[in-house]
Design a protein around this motif. Structure first.
Motif, PDB file in Angstrom:
ATOM      1  N   THR A 513      39.547  66.725  14.809  1.00  0.00           N
ATOM      2  CA  THR A 513      39.578  65.846  15.990  1.00  0.00           C
ATOM      3  C   THR A 513      38.837  66.457  17.179  1.00  0.00           C
ATOM      4  O   THR A 513      38.927  65.945  18.296  1.00  0.00           O
ATOM      5  N   ASN A 514      38.097  67.521  16.948  1.00  0.00           N
ATOM      6  CA  ASN A 514      37.324  68.135  18.031  1.00  0.00           C
ATOM      7  C   ASN A 514      36.318  67.185  18.660  1.00  0.00           C
ATOM      8  O   ASN A 514      35.869  67.415  19.789  1.00  0.00           O
ATOM      9  N   TYR A 515      35.960  66.138  17.952  1.00  0.00           N
ATOM     10  CA  TYR A 515      35.018  65.169  18.518  1.00  0.00           C
ATOM     11  C   TYR A 515      35.513  64.611  19.854  1.00  0.00           C
ATOM     12  O   TYR A 515      34.716  64.224  20.729  1.00  0.00           O
ATOM     13  N   LYS A 516      36.822  64.582  20.029  1.00  0.00           N
ATOM     14  CA  LYS A 516      37.389  63.991  21.249  1.00  0.00           C
ATOM     15  C   LYS A 516      36.979  64.754  22.511  1.00  0.00           C
ATOM     16  O   LYS A 516      36.976  64.183  23.610  1.00  0.00           O
ATOM     17  N   ASN A 517      36.627  66.015  22.346  1.00  0.00           N
ATOM     18  CA  ASN A 517      36.281  66.835  23.506  1.00  0.00           C
ATOM     19  C   ASN A 517      34.975  66.403  24.167  1.00  0.00           C
ATOM     20  O   ASN A 517      34.665  66.866  25.273  1.00  0.00           O
ATOM     21  N   TYR A 518      34.220  65.553  23.533  1.00  0.00           N
ATOM     22  CA  TYR A 518      32.972  65.067  24.122  1.00  0.00           C
ATOM     23  C   TYR A 518      33.114  63.717  24.829  1.00  0.00           C
ATOM     24  O   TYR A 518      32.167  63.258  25.463  1.00  0.00           O
ATOM     25  N   PHE A 519      34.252  63.088  24.716  1.00  0.00           N
ATOM     26  CA  PHE A 519      34.377  61.743  25.283  1.00  0.00           C
ATOM     27  C   PHE A 519      34.536  61.803  26.797  1.00  0.00           C
ATOM     28  O   PHE A 519      35.426  62.491  27.321  1.00  0.00           O
ATOM     29  N   ASP A 520      33.682  61.105  27.469  1.00  0.00           N
ATOM     30  CA  ASP A 520      33.746  60.998  28.931  1.00  0.00           C
ATOM     31  C   ASP A 520      34.164  59.581  29.285  1.00  0.00           C
ATOM     32  O   ASP A 520      33.364  58.649  29.225  1.00  0.00           O
ATOM     33  N   PRO A 521      35.426  59.384  29.658  1.00  0.00           N
ATOM     34  CA  PRO A 521      35.899  58.020  29.943  1.00  0.00           C
ATOM     35  C   PRO A 521      35.194  57.369  31.126  1.00  0.00           C
ATOM     36  O   PRO A 521      35.164  56.142  31.229  1.00  0.00           O
ATOM     37  N   SER A 522      34.601  58.189  31.993  1.00  0.00           N
ATOM     38  CA  SER A 522      33.929  57.608  33.161  1.00  0.00           C
ATOM     39  C   SER A 522      32.666  56.845  32.777  1.00  0.00           C
ATOM     40  O   SER A 522      32.235  55.949  33.505  1.00  0.00           O
ATOM     41  N   VAL A 523      32.063  57.196  31.653  1.00  0.00           N
ATOM     42  CA  VAL A 523      30.868  56.476  31.199  1.00  0.00           C
ATOM     43  C   VAL A 523      31.094  55.762  29.879  1.00  0.00           C
ATOM     44  O   VAL A 523      30.300  54.915  29.477  1.00  0.00           O
ATOM     45  N   GLY A 524      32.157  56.125  29.156  1.00  0.00           N
ATOM     46  CA  GLY A 524      32.468  55.477  27.896  1.00  0.00           C
ATOM     47  C   GLY A 524      31.573  55.904  26.759  1.00  0.00           C
ATOM     48  O   GLY A 524      31.292  55.116  25.843  1.00  0.00           O
ATOM     49  N   PHE A 525      31.134  57.172  26.800  1.00  0.00           N
ATOM     50  CA  PHE A 525      30.270  57.701  25.740  1.00  0.00           C
ATOM     51  C   PHE A 525      30.670  59.123  25.397  1.00  0.00           C
ATOM     52  O   PHE A 525      31.324  59.817  26.183  1.00  0.00           O
ATOM     53  N   MET A 526      30.222  59.553  24.199  1.00  0.00           N
ATOM     54  CA  MET A 526      30.295  60.955  23.824  1.00  0.00           C
ATOM     55  C   MET A 526      29.136  61.674  24.501  1.00  0.00           C
ATOM     56  O   MET A 526      27.972  61.384  24.232  1.00  0.00           O
ATOM     57  N   ARG A 527      29.478  62.596  25.361  1.00  0.00           N
ATOM     58  CA  ARG A 527      28.495  63.191  26.268  1.00  0.00           C
ATOM     59  C   ARG A 527      28.421  64.697  26.054  1.00  0.00           C
ATOM     60  O   ARG A 527      29.459  65.364  25.898  1.00  0.00           O
ATOM     61  N   PRO A 528      27.236  65.282  26.029  1.00  0.00           N
ATOM     62  CA  PRO A 528      27.123  66.728  25.806  1.00  0.00           C
ATOM     63  C   PRO A 528      27.863  67.526  26.862  1.00  0.00           C
ATOM     64  O   PRO A 528      27.941  67.132  28.034  1.00  0.00           O
ATOM     65  N   LYS A 529      28.411  68.674  26.425  1.00  0.00           N
ATOM     66  CA  LYS A 529      29.133  69.575  27.327  1.00  0.00           C
ATOM     67  C   LYS A 529      28.436  70.923  27.368  1.00  0.00           C
ATOM     68  O   LYS A 529      27.910  71.411  26.367  1.00  0.00           O
ATOM     69  N   LEU A 530      28.491  71.551  28.533  1.00  0.00           N
ATOM     70  CA  LEU A 530      27.943  72.888  28.709  1.00  0.00           C
ATOM     71  C   LEU A 530      29.008  73.937  28.424  1.00  0.00           C
ATOM     72  O   LEU A 530      30.190  73.613  28.267  1.00  0.00           O
ATOM     73  N   GLN A 531      28.600  75.204  28.409  1.00  0.00           N
ATOM     74  CA  GLN A 531      29.561  76.258  28.088  1.00  0.00           C
ATOM     75  C   GLN A 531      30.654  76.400  29.140  1.00  0.00           C
ATOM     76  O   GLN A 531      31.723  76.950  28.855  1.00  0.00           O
ATOM     77  N   ASP A 532      30.432  75.881  30.371  1.00  0.00           N
ATOM     78  CA  ASP A 532      31.485  75.925  31.384  1.00  0.00           C
ATOM     79  C   ASP A 532      32.403  74.711  31.301  1.00  0.00           C
ATOM     80  O   ASP A 532      33.208  74.477  32.200  1.00  0.00           O
ATOM     81  N   ALA A 533      32.248  73.924  30.231  1.00  0.00           N
ATOM     82  CA  ALA A 533      33.072  72.747  29.929  1.00  0.00           C
ATOM     83  C   ALA A 533      32.712  71.527  30.762  1.00  0.00           C
ATOM     84  O   ALA A 533      33.359  70.482  30.639  1.00  0.00           O
ATOM     85  N   SER A 534      31.702  71.614  31.605  1.00  0.00           N
ATOM     86  CA  SER A 534      31.255  70.443  32.357  1.00  0.00           C
ATOM     87  C   SER A 534      30.299  69.605  31.519  1.00  0.00           C
ATOM     88  O   SER A 534      29.629  70.110  30.606  1.00  0.00           O
ATOM     89  N   PHE A 535      30.241  68.318  31.827  1.00  0.00           N
ATOM     90  CA  PHE A 535      29.314  67.447  31.134  1.00  0.00           C
ATOM     91  C   PHE A 535      27.900  67.643  31.676  1.00  0.00           C
ATOM     92  O   PHE A 535      27.704  67.976  32.843  1.00  0.00           O
ATOM     93  N   THR A 536      26.932  67.425  30.818  1.00  0.00           N
ATOM     94  CA  THR A 536      25.538  67.539  31.243  1.00  0.00           C
ATOM     95  C   THR A 536      25.179  66.412  32.213  1.00  0.00           C
ATOM     96  O   THR A 536      25.728  65.314  32.151  1.00  0.00           O
ATOM     97  N   THR A 537      24.270  66.705  33.111  1.00  0.00           N
ATOM     98  CA  THR A 537      23.741  65.702  34.037  1.00  0.00           C
ATOM     99  C   THR A 537      22.234  65.879  34.142  1.00  0.00           C
ATOM    100  O   THR A 537      21.734  67.004  33.998  1.00  0.00           O
ATOM    101  N   PRO A 538      21.472  64.828  34.448  1.00  0.00           N
ATOM    102  CA  PRO A 538      21.938  63.436  34.461  1.00  0.00           C
ATOM    103  C   PRO A 538      22.218  62.945  33.043  1.00  0.00           C
ATOM    104  O   PRO A 538      21.865  63.622  32.069  1.00  0.00           O
ATOM    105  N   PHE A 539      22.822  61.778  32.931  1.00  0.00           N
ATOM    106  CA  PHE A 539      23.165  61.246  31.612  1.00  0.00           C
ATOM    107  C   PHE A 539      22.639  59.828  31.468  1.00  0.00           C
ATOM    108  O   PHE A 539      22.872  58.971  32.328  1.00  0.00           O
ATOM    109  N   ASN A 540      21.927  59.598  30.378  1.00  0.00           N
ATOM    110  CA  ASN A 540      21.472  58.263  30.009  1.00  0.00           C
ATOM    111  C   ASN A 540      21.740  58.118  28.511  1.00  0.00           C
ATOM    112  O   ASN A 540      21.260  58.923  27.713  1.00  0.00           O
ATOM    113  N   PRO A 541      22.530  57.124  28.115  1.00  0.00           N
ATOM    114  CA  PRO A 541      22.964  57.063  26.707  1.00  0.00           C
ATOM    115  C   PRO A 541      21.838  56.848  25.704  1.00  0.00           C
ATOM    116  O   PRO A 541      22.054  57.041  24.504  1.00  0.00           O
ATOM    117  N   ILE A 542      20.640  56.472  26.138  1.00  0.00           N
ATOM    118  CA  ILE A 542      19.556  56.312  25.173  1.00  0.00           C
ATOM    119  C   ILE A 542      18.792  57.615  24.956  1.00  0.00           C
ATOM    120  O   ILE A 542      17.969  57.704  24.039  1.00  0.00           O
TER     121      ILE A 542
END
Length: 768
Positions: A513-542
């Motif tokens: 279930t580790n896949y859940k760690n990528y879910f960002d509810p603010s955008v509704g997508f699985m979003r890459p994470k950095l080693q500091d646990a923050s999501f990558t920016t900017p983000f475009n789902p395509i």
């Protein structure tokens, strides 16, 4: 190497026994089995980006004797493209629908007049030994290929056994008829030759042997041959580096020979070629065992009988001829791989480059496009290839034990290509074990799989184990790799449970279930994470990734990867906040703009919104509606995909065939079900395409599929019965049909909104 696109940028007694064994199974096919061959068209997939070849083979055979029109570039991964108008010659090994190129071993070309020893170009074939041809002069049927070489007026015909190929060339009257053997010909690496070393020797008036080592997709791949002619040449001229050299045992990177004959009008010369991954001597035993006589028609008819048996395993009833052509050709393509990789005496070259010998009656295979085929092709084999499944699986287990690189990822003839993410040999092995197949070395399977899962520092697995995700700034394709490792953990958990390793099973299920760690509810997508646990920016789902250095997703983007959860759809639905928001997001996937960034790989094809049917990460997604209680949406979408993503034409595939996976999606979907989570053994209902189907599931047992409707266009299930019992659930388990059974569908023009909708009847998620 992670993605395909990145790459593109025995004794006489043993022989006799093998021949008798092969001949013994060639009982006359039934009329029904023979009839279905008329619907198979090997030309499907030879255009567009299908990467298929039209030549001769037998089911799962080591030899694929087929014409080569070019040997470089992405659309020539199989050595042939329907857009070409000239042929280089005929080589004995080809890949079926892969996104990377290799093989094309031991090219033979026929001609008349002064012989040229280079192939020439597609633009100016007359500068070499190429010949122009017309598709009107081609004949391509299962086990047989023929074409007229127009520049020489030579008719070429090809057929094959498991480990040998046979050519028949019909010449005009000529004092300068010839055959060329080109050992340098191979799939090129960005225009550069890939032959590291080769050897060629004439061991008799009519017999030539040799082999080579290539460094292409498979690094250090060994291939050997023994070639016999039905007529001894009047003279032979040898070349090394395209310069004439004296006869003898030749060694070098660029070896060729021209064999000259004097021919009468309509005279035929036959060529028999055995191949082996072990040695030229072994190749000689293979051809002696499998083609003992100069009888082209027998080889051809035997190949046809084998294909009649193979394709006749499924019988469908439909008035729609286009659907039948696509369906039966899909079954044909699914039967071209994995490919046999052993000799008639049971010897094979292992992943450790050592020679191994199998027990009598067992076989070794290669060409496992596991990232693709674990999804639908191997589940289909557990239904229609029940006798082969243990050999497929034990091969993968042996590979893991023998290979310095551990669990196979994309093995090709003794080499690990390392292509694609995950290590889905684990899924193929675990599925067969979970479905109860006998004769599999379960203890060794558990040992090699657990080593990869728990020990190996392999492509971000260390981060995955320690951090429960893979940081996008430390590892390429981090999101997809995490998702793939989640599924492989899920697969291994099944074997752990069966062997009584309950603690291991629990750990692996939790980690899946580790896949859940990528879910960002603010955008509704699985979003890459950095080693500091923050999501990558900017983000475009395509986007493919957040940086130019590497991608975050494997041949996909956030749209497709967000739905790449096969074993725990219920967990994915919960992340979205329940059924309705999940269904809305899933609908949006199919209706949003199909825009892709400039750096998107061409594998992302067959777009419907951001759904990409031409590539495997999308293949299960249309069936996820069933897990959210809306099976009618699956039925509508699957029917649309079957109608729009496939056609009975050379460009009739929306993506690479990938050794059977594109075809397996269509075949299973047309029968009315699909394995979203293959390891679990659950099949999810879709929309059956045919009015009736009978599937031979082995041991004389059959699965019958009955579809009642007043109009073939009716796509919605009104009622469903399993083995005579009415069902409210839109799924069933492999055990329900493994020994035969009956599926009954009542179809209609409008959705039945109650069927499969109740929470208690949705398919299980994350349940061992």
């Amino acid at each position: 190497m992670s993605s395909r696109r990145e790459f593109i940028q025995g004794t006489a007694g043993v022989c006799a026994a093998a021949w008798l064994s092969s001949a013994a199974v060639l009982a006359e096919p039934s009329a029904q089995e023979e009839e279905v061959l008329r619907w198979v068209d090997p030309r499907i997939g030879t255009g567009g980006h299908g990467h298929c070849y039209p030549g001769a083979s037998v089911p799962f055979g080591a030899v694929q004797l087929s014409p080569d029109t070019f040997n470089d570039g992405w659309d020539w991964c199989a050595g042939y493209h329907v857009s070409d108008s000239s042929i280089m010659g005929f080589s004995h090994t080809h890949l079926s629908g892969t996104g990377c190129g290799d093989l094309l071993d031991f090219l033979v070309m026929a001609g008349t007049g002064p012989a040229k020893i280079v192939p020439g170009t597609r633009e100016k074939p007359e500068d070499g030994y190429r010949s122009r041809f017309s598709h009107e002069d081609e004949v391509a049927t299962p086990g047989y290929y023929s074409v007229l070489l127009k520049d020489y007026q030579v008719r070429a015909e090809l057929s094959a056994t498991e480990r040998a190929g046979i050519h028949r060339y019909t010449f005009p009257a000529s004092d300068e008829a010839y055959l060329i053997l080109d050992l340098q010909h191979a799939y090129l690496d960005d225009g550069k030759p890939t032959v590291v070393s080769s050897e060629l020797k004439r061991i008799g008036p009519d017999t030539f042997t040799g082999g080579r080592v290539t460094k292409a997709w498979g690094n250090g791949r060994h291939a050997y041959f023994s070639m016999q002619l039905s007529k001894a040449p009047t003279r032979v001229v040898y070349y090394s580096d395209d310069k004439e050299v004296p006869a003898g045992a030749l060694e070098g990177k660029n070896l060729k020979c021209v064999m000259y004959f004097k021919t009468k009008a309509q005279e035929t010369i036959l060529v028999k070629t055995g191949i082996s991954g072990v040695s030229a001597e072994a190749a000689g035993k293979n051809v002696k065992a499998e083609i003992p006589a100069w009888n082209f028609e027998k080889v051809r008819s035997d190949a046809r009988a084998k294909w009649s048996r193979q394709i006749g395993k499924i019988q469908v009833t439909s008035a729609n001829e286009a659907h039948k052509r696509v369906f039966y050709t899909a079954l044909y393509h699914m039967s071209l791989g994995p490919t046999l990789f052993d000799d008639v005496d049971g010897t094979y070259r292992g992943m450790d480059q050592q020679m191994h010998t199998l027990p009598a009656g067992r076989h070794n295979y290669t060409t496992f496009s596991a990232w693709d085929t674990y999804r639908a092709a191997h589940p289909a084999y557990t239904l229609i290839e029940t006798e082969r499944v243990p050999d497929f699986v034990n091969t993968l287990i042996r590979m893991a034990a023998e290979s310095p690189q551990g669990m196979p990822v994309w093995p090709l003839q003794g080499c690990e290509t390392g292509t694609m993410t995950g290590y889905h040999s684990a899924a193929i092995i675990s599925e067969a074990i979970n479905k109860g197949f006998k004769g599999i070395d379960e203890q060794l399977a558990y040992q090699v799989m657990m080593k990869r899962a728990m020990v190996d520092n392999y492509r971000g697995l260390g981060y995955y184990r320690k951090m429960n995700y893979i940081p996008a700034d430390l590892e390429d394709e981090s999101v997809s790799k995490t998702f793939e490792y989640c599924y492989d953990d899920w697969a291994i958990a099944h074997v752990s449970k069966k062997l009584g390793k309950s603690d291991d099973a629990a750990l692996l299920v939790k980690r899946s279930t580790n896949y859940k760690n990528y879910f960002d509810p603010s955008v509704g997508f699985m979003r890459p994470k950095l080693q500091d646990a923050s999501f990558t920016t900017p983000f475009n789902p395509i986007d493919m990734g957040h940086m130019k250095k590497w991608r975050d997703y494997t041949e996909s983007n956030a749209w497709q990867t967000t739905f790449a959860v096969q074993h725990d759809p219920a967990g994915l639905i919960a992340l979205f906040g329940g059924r309705e928001p999940f269904l809305a997001k899933l609908d949006e996937l199919f209706t949003t703009a199909s825009t892709l960034p400039a750096d998107a790989p061409p594998d992302i094809a067959g777009m419907v919104g951001q759904y990409a049917h031409g590539n495997e990460p999308s293949h299960h997604i249309a069936y996820l509606y069933v897990y959210a209680g809306a099976p009618h949406k699956t039925q509508a979408r699957v029917r649309s995909l079957m109608e729009t993503m496939y056609s009975p034409n050379p460009d009739g595939m929306q993506g690479n065939e990938d050794v059977g996976q594109m075809s397996a999606w269509f075949l299973l979907s047309a029968l009315g079900f699909y394995p979203v989570d293959a390891v679990s053994g659950n099949y999810i209902l879709g929309s059956p395409l045919f009015e009736h189907a009978t599937v031979n599931v082995g041991g004389g047992k059959k699965l019958e599929i009955e579809v009642k409707r007043s109009d073939p266009a009716h796509a919605y299930i009104q009622a469903f019965s399993l083995n005579g019992e009415p069902q409210q659930k839109a799924w069933f388990h492999h055990s329900d049909i493994a020994q035969g059974g009956k599926l009954s569908f009542q179809m209609g023009p409008e959705p039945n909104l109650t069927f499969g909708a109740a929470p208690e009847v949705v398919p299980p998620s994350l349940t061992l």
